[in-house]
Scaffold this motif. Structure first.
Motif, PDB file in Angstrom:
ATOM      1  N   GLY A   1       0.792  -1.226   0.000  1.00  0.00           N
ATOM      2  CA  GLY A   1       0.000   0.000   0.000  1.00  0.00           C
ATOM      3  C   GLY A   1       0.819   1.268   0.000  1.00  0.00           C
ATOM      4  N   TRP A   2       2.130   1.153  -0.105  1.00  0.00           N
ATOM      5  CA  TRP A   2       2.949   2.359  -0.044  1.00  0.00           C
ATOM      6  C   TRP A   2       2.356   3.465  -0.869  1.00  0.00           C
ATOM      7  CZ3 TRP A   2       8.883   1.413  -0.419  1.00  0.00           C
ATOM      8  CH2 TRP A   2       9.304   0.831   0.785  1.00  0.00           C
ATOM      9  N   ALA A   3       2.320   4.623  -0.257  1.00  0.00           N
ATOM     10  CA  ALA A   3       1.614   5.714  -0.858  1.00  0.00           C
ATOM     11  C   ALA A   3       2.550   6.564  -1.713  1.00  0.00           C
ATOM     12  CB  ALA A   3       0.998   6.559   0.257  1.00  0.00           C
ATOM     13  N   ALA A   4       2.372   6.510  -3.012  1.00  0.00           N
ATOM     14  CA  ALA A   4       3.123   7.387  -3.905  1.00  0.00           C
ATOM     15  C   ALA A   4       2.237   8.583  -4.199  1.00  0.00           C
ATOM     16  CB  ALA A   4       3.475   6.667  -5.194  1.00  0.00           C
ATOM     17  N   THR A   5       2.655   9.744  -3.752  1.00  0.00           N
ATOM     18  CA  THR A   5       1.798  10.914  -3.884  1.00  0.00           C
ATOM     19  C   THR A   5       2.449  11.915  -4.822  1.00  0.00           C
ATOM     20  OG1 THR A   5       2.832  11.924  -1.992  1.00  0.00           O
ATOM     21  CG2 THR A   5       0.910  10.604  -1.563  1.00  0.00           C
TER      22      THR A   5
ATOM     23  N   ASP B   1     -16.597   7.784   6.016  1.00  0.00           N
ATOM     24  CA  ASP B   1     -16.542   8.865   5.040  1.00  0.00           C
ATOM     25  C   ASP B   1     -15.157   9.510   5.175  1.00  0.00           C
ATOM     26  OD1 ASP B   1     -18.823  11.273   3.876  1.00  0.00           O
ATOM     27  OD2 ASP B   1     -16.682  11.639   4.087  1.00  0.00           O
ATOM     28  N   THR B   2     -14.412   9.626   4.079  1.00  0.00           N
ATOM     29  CA  THR B   2     -13.052  10.152   4.204  1.00  0.00           C
ATOM     30  C   THR B   2     -13.019  11.678   4.227  1.00  0.00           C
ATOM     31  OG1 THR B   2     -12.649  10.154   1.815  1.00  0.00           O
ATOM     32  CG2 THR B   2     -12.066   8.140   3.016  1.00  0.00           C
ATOM     33  N   GLY B   3     -14.166  12.303   4.014  1.00  0.00           N
ATOM     34  CA  GLY B   3     -14.232  13.763   4.098  1.00  0.00           C
ATOM     35  C   GLY B   3     -14.566  14.227   5.504  1.00  0.00           C
ATOM     36  N   THR B   4     -15.568  13.568   6.108  1.00  0.00           N
ATOM     37  CA  THR B   4     -16.023  13.985   7.438  1.00  0.00           C
ATOM     38  C   THR B   4     -15.485  13.080   8.540  1.00  0.00           C
ATOM     39  OG1 THR B   4     -17.955  12.533   7.346  1.00  0.00           O
ATOM     40  CG2 THR B   4     -18.217  14.749   6.450  1.00  0.00           C
ATOM     41  N   PHE B   5     -14.934  11.916   8.168  1.00  0.00           N
ATOM     42  CA  PHE B   5     -14.447  10.876   9.096  1.00  0.00           C
ATOM     43  C   PHE B   5     -15.582  10.263   9.915  1.00  0.00           C
ATOM     44  CE2 PHE B   5     -10.972  14.025   8.680  1.00  0.00           C
ATOM     45  CZ  PHE B   5     -10.177  13.269   7.829  1.00  0.00           C
ATOM     46  N   ALA B   6     -16.809  10.492   9.506  1.00  0.00           N
ATOM     47  CA  ALA B   6     -17.949   9.878  10.195  1.00  0.00           C
ATOM     48  C   ALA B   6     -18.041   8.409   9.819  1.00  0.00           C
ATOM     49  CB  ALA B   6     -19.236  10.592   9.803  1.00  0.00           C
ATOM     50  N   LYS B   7     -18.396   7.583  10.819  1.00  0.00           N
ATOM     51  CA  LYS B   7     -18.616   6.169  10.525  1.00  0.00           C
ATOM     52  C   LYS B   7     -19.984   6.027   9.895  1.00  0.00           C
ATOM     53  CE  LYS B   7     -17.764   3.144  13.853  1.00  0.00           C
ATOM     54  NZ  LYS B   7     -18.148   2.251  14.990  1.00  0.00           N
TER      55      LYS B   7
ATOM     56  N   VAL C   1      -1.441   3.798   3.321  1.00  0.00           N
ATOM     57  CA  VAL C   1      -2.091   3.791   2.009  1.00  0.00           C
ATOM     58  C   VAL C   1      -2.697   5.144   1.662  1.00  0.00           C
ATOM     59  CG1 VAL C   1      -2.577   1.324   1.890  1.00  0.00           C
ATOM     60  CG2 VAL C   1      -4.193   2.803   3.055  1.00  0.00           C
ATOM     61  N   ALA C   2      -2.516   5.533   0.412  1.00  0.00           N
ATOM     62  CA  ALA C   2      -3.016   6.828  -0.048  1.00  0.00           C
ATOM     63  C   ALA C   2      -4.448   6.690  -0.537  1.00  0.00           C
ATOM     64  CB  ALA C   2      -2.144   7.358  -1.179  1.00  0.00           C
ATOM     65  N   ARG C   3      -5.264   7.694  -0.184  1.00  0.00           N
ATOM     66  CA  ARG C   3      -6.576   7.784  -0.808  1.00  0.00           C
ATOM     67  C   ARG C   3      -6.340   7.980  -2.304  1.00  0.00           C
ATOM     68  NH1 ARG C   3     -10.578  12.484   1.325  1.00  0.00           N
ATOM     69  NH2 ARG C   3      -9.282  13.700  -0.084  1.00  0.00           N
ATOM     70  N   PRO C   4      -7.261   7.510  -3.158  1.00  0.00           N
ATOM     71  CA  PRO C   4      -6.984   7.581  -4.599  1.00  0.00           C
ATOM     72  C   PRO C   4      -6.583   8.969  -5.116  1.00  0.00           C
ATOM     73  CG  PRO C   4      -8.853   6.141  -4.223  1.00  0.00           C
ATOM     74  CD  PRO C   4      -8.468   6.712  -2.871  1.00  0.00           C
TER      75      PRO C   4
ATOM     76  N   GLU D   1      -9.247  -0.323   2.812  1.00  0.00           N
ATOM     77  CA  GLU D   1      -9.391  -0.296   1.348  1.00  0.00           C
ATOM     78  C   GLU D   1     -10.342   0.831   0.965  1.00  0.00           C
ATOM     79  OE1 GLU D   1      -7.775  -1.972  -0.932  1.00  0.00           O
ATOM     80  OE2 GLU D   1      -9.070  -2.665  -2.569  1.00  0.00           O
ATOM     81  N   PHE D   2      -9.914   1.648   0.007  1.00  0.00           N
ATOM     82  CA  PHE D   2     -10.734   2.775  -0.418  1.00  0.00           C
ATOM     83  C   PHE D   2     -11.700   2.351  -1.515  1.00  0.00           C
ATOM     84  CE2 PHE D   2      -6.981   4.772   1.368  1.00  0.00           C
ATOM     85  CZ  PHE D   2      -7.540   5.778   2.142  1.00  0.00           C
ATOM     86  N   THR D   3     -12.867   3.007  -1.544  1.00  0.00           N
ATOM     87  CA  THR D   3     -13.759   2.848  -2.682  1.00  0.00           C
ATOM     88  C   THR D   3     -13.039   3.425  -3.899  1.00  0.00           C
ATOM     89  OG1 THR D   3     -14.804   4.912  -1.997  1.00  0.00           O
ATOM     90  CG2 THR D   3     -15.900   2.853  -1.364  1.00  0.00           C
ATOM     91  N   PRO D   4     -13.505   3.074  -5.118  1.00  0.00           N
ATOM     92  CA  PRO D   4     -12.702   3.396  -6.309  1.00  0.00           C
ATOM     93  C   PRO D   4     -12.237   4.851  -6.403  1.00  0.00           C
ATOM     94  CG  PRO D   4     -14.482   1.923  -6.892  1.00  0.00           C
ATOM     95  CD  PRO D   4     -14.684   2.259  -5.440  1.00  0.00           C
ATOM     96  N   ARG D   5     -13.073   5.796  -6.015  1.00  0.00           N
ATOM     97  CA  ARG D   5     -12.638   7.195  -6.097  1.00  0.00           C
ATOM     98  C   ARG D   5     -12.402   7.809  -4.719  1.00  0.00           C
ATOM     99  NH1 ARG D   5     -15.201   9.779 -11.607  1.00  0.00           N
ATOM    100  NH2 ARG D   5     -14.934   7.900 -12.844  1.00  0.00           N
ATOM    101  N   GLY D   6     -12.429   6.970  -3.697  1.00  0.00           N
ATOM    102  CA  GLY D   6     -11.900   7.385  -2.405  1.00  0.00           C
ATOM    103  C   GLY D   6     -12.818   8.152  -1.475  1.00  0.00           C
ATOM    104  N   GLU D   7     -14.120   8.208  -1.766  1.00  0.00           N
ATOM    105  CA  GLU D   7     -14.995   8.974  -0.863  1.00  0.00           C
ATOM    106  C   GLU D   7     -15.240   8.218   0.432  1.00  0.00           C
ATOM    107  OE1 GLU D   7     -16.036   7.152  -3.243  1.00  0.00           O
ATOM    108  OE2 GLU D   7     -17.888   6.184  -2.624  1.00  0.00           O
TER     109      GLU D   7
END
Lengths: 392, 85
Positions: free
Chosen positions: A255-259, A363-369, A297-300, A341-347
């Motif tokens: 999962g190394w994150a290449a940003t 949710d990767t924007g609000t961090f709400a479960k 791991v990087a979000r997409p 594991e992120f959803t395909p576009r990372g939301e």
């Protein structure tokens, strides 16, 4: 007006039901697999409605299991610890074929053209390559070094040019198996790359193969665009050394994150994530984190990096904001967070929490479960978009 | 002294799941060596206990003494040598 609409709707419902009885008519781009490691089963899940669609049993010892997907995203190849390679049909929810390909396996990969799947093995070592359609054995590459001693094989990935790249733990070598060679298979070997490569990754563009070394400082780097230059040692301050702590779980490098122009990597035996500049392969920063990182791991979109940890900090997940290199969120999903594991576009991100017997969706924007899904000792989560990503 | 019944359950889970990360859920080996009864047959219990507590330098085996007492490690060795239930 409303009354007239009911009939076509009913007809549509009936025809849908008719199809479901034979073969479900649906795409697979939003599907995935959750490994239930203790029971030897997998769940087929859907990310659109965050649901469990089915469970498939009889896959053997799934500790450290990994999954690759066929390029049509219909079939999952599940690599189990007991050497089992199982091809699963996500639509029919059944095992298509299962072979015991070795005594003890660690991971797999699928070739660029989708025709071959490869499994890397601890016992008896080596890599075995199978026809992706039939799972018939196509090639067997024993991992004997010059002295004839067999090594555990780790860090197996695919690379452009229909190649597979992998590392030999005991021998300290990196091998490249070219499946497009006129002879059907040509193996290029790089010796003395460093002590105890324990895992490896390839950047998403398929250019750089990097192996982490457990036995000494640094990483081994192979530029797939310039293999003649050989394997170089980079980042000789990384890994061991300094006040290294005991390592209770080996970091995973997949999962190394290449940003963009930086790589965020787990520091072995330290409570840090390292930032490596990809232009000169030097360390450009360190981010203190909650424990010893396992997955980084990087979000997409590469703006966030999510990190989980080894014992005794494995109840926690931290989120790094990449531009500022700061921790912007600390979550406590529960005991034994094993994978993200992120959803395909990372939301959203799915997180497996082994000891709580559940998968959580955030949710990767609000961090709400958003949701909890029951699962029996869940470990790896693998979504089908991996089918189209080099190295996954 | 034997660990309490509740602690025994915890320890067995720990061996399966956390030792299992490297040694396999069935303890048949992986990055770590096999820990089945057959594999450990005839090995001195004390040195196995010390390996658990203090790790093995030069290998990937870490010291587990932050998590286990000497008695607990000794009990784990007994269970492994009998074959984990």
């Amino acid at each position: 007006m409303r009354r007239y609409l009911i009939l076509p709707l009913l007809i549509a419902l009936f025809s849908l039901a008719g199809c479901a009885a034979t073969l479900p008519q649906r795409g697979t781009g939003d599907l995935g697999v959750v490994i239930e490691r203790a029971t030897g089963s997998i769940q087929v899940v859907g990310t659109t409605n965050r649901t469990r669609l089915g469970q498939i049993t009889g896959l053997g010892d799934l500790s450290h299991a990994s999954v690759n997907y066929s390029r049509d995203e219909r079939y999952a190849y599940v690599f189990g610890r007991d050497g089992g390679l199982t091809k699963v049909d996500l639509l029919e929810m059944r095992i298509v074929k299962r072979v015991i390909q070795s005594g003890n396996s660690i991971g797999g990969a699928i070739s660029q053209d989708g025709r071959f799947v490869a499994a890397s093995n601890y016992t008896p070592g080596g890599v075995r390559i199978f026809n992706a359609e039939t799972l018939d054995l196509v090639a067997d590459i024993p991992s004997a070094d010059r002295a004839g001693k067999s090594s555990k094989v780790v860090g197996l990935v695919d690379a452009p040019g229909n190649r597979f790249v992998f590392s030999l733990f005991e021998a300290g070598e990196i091998w490249v198996a070219d499946m497009s060679a006129p002879s059907g298979l040509a193996v290029t070997k790089f010796e003395h790359i460093g002590k105890d490569p324990y895992d490896a990754m390839i950047t998403a563009d398929g250019r750089y193969y990097l192996a982490g070394l457990f036995g000494e400082d640094g990483l081994a780097l192979l530029d797939m665009w310039n293999m003649e230059a050989g394997v170089k040692r980079v980042l000789n301050g990384y890994g061991k050394g300094e006040q290294q702590l005991p390592v209770y779980k080996m970091p995973h490098l997949e999962g190394w994150a290449a940003t963009g122009n930086e790589l965020l990597v787990p520091a072995v035996g330290r409570h840090e994530v390292l930032v490596i500049g990809m232009n000169n392969w030097k360390e450009v920063g360190r981010i203190p984190v909650h424990g010893q990182p396992v997955f980084v791991v990087a979000r997409p979109d590469n703006r966030q990096v999510w990190v989980n940890f080894a014992l005794p900090h494995n109840d926690t997940v931290q989120v790094i904001d990449v531009p500022s290199r700061t921790i912007i969120k600390t979550l406590k999903p529960g005991k034994a967070v094993l994978h993200m594991e992120f959803t395909p576009r990372g939301e959203q991100v799915w997180i497996s929490v082994r000891d709580e017997d559940r998968v959580e969706v955030y949710d990767t924007g609000t961090f709400a479960k958003i949701k909890e899904l029951p699962a029996s000792k869940p470990s790896g989560i693998f979504f089908t978009p991996r089918a189209h990503r080099t190295g996954l | 002294m034997l660990p309490s019944a509740a602690r025994q359950t915890e320890l067995l889970y720990f061996v399966r799941q956390d030792c299992g990360s490297c040694h396999g859920l069935r303890l048949e080996g992986g990055l770590g060596v096999p820990l089945t009864a057959a594999a450990l047959k005839g090995k001195p219990a004390e040195s196995l206990r010390d390996t658990i507590l203090y790790g093995r330098s030069g290998t990937t085996m870490p010291p587990w003494n932050p998590f286990l007492t000497e008695a607990e490690a000794g009990w784990i060795v007994q269970m492994l040598q009998k074959g984990l239930p």
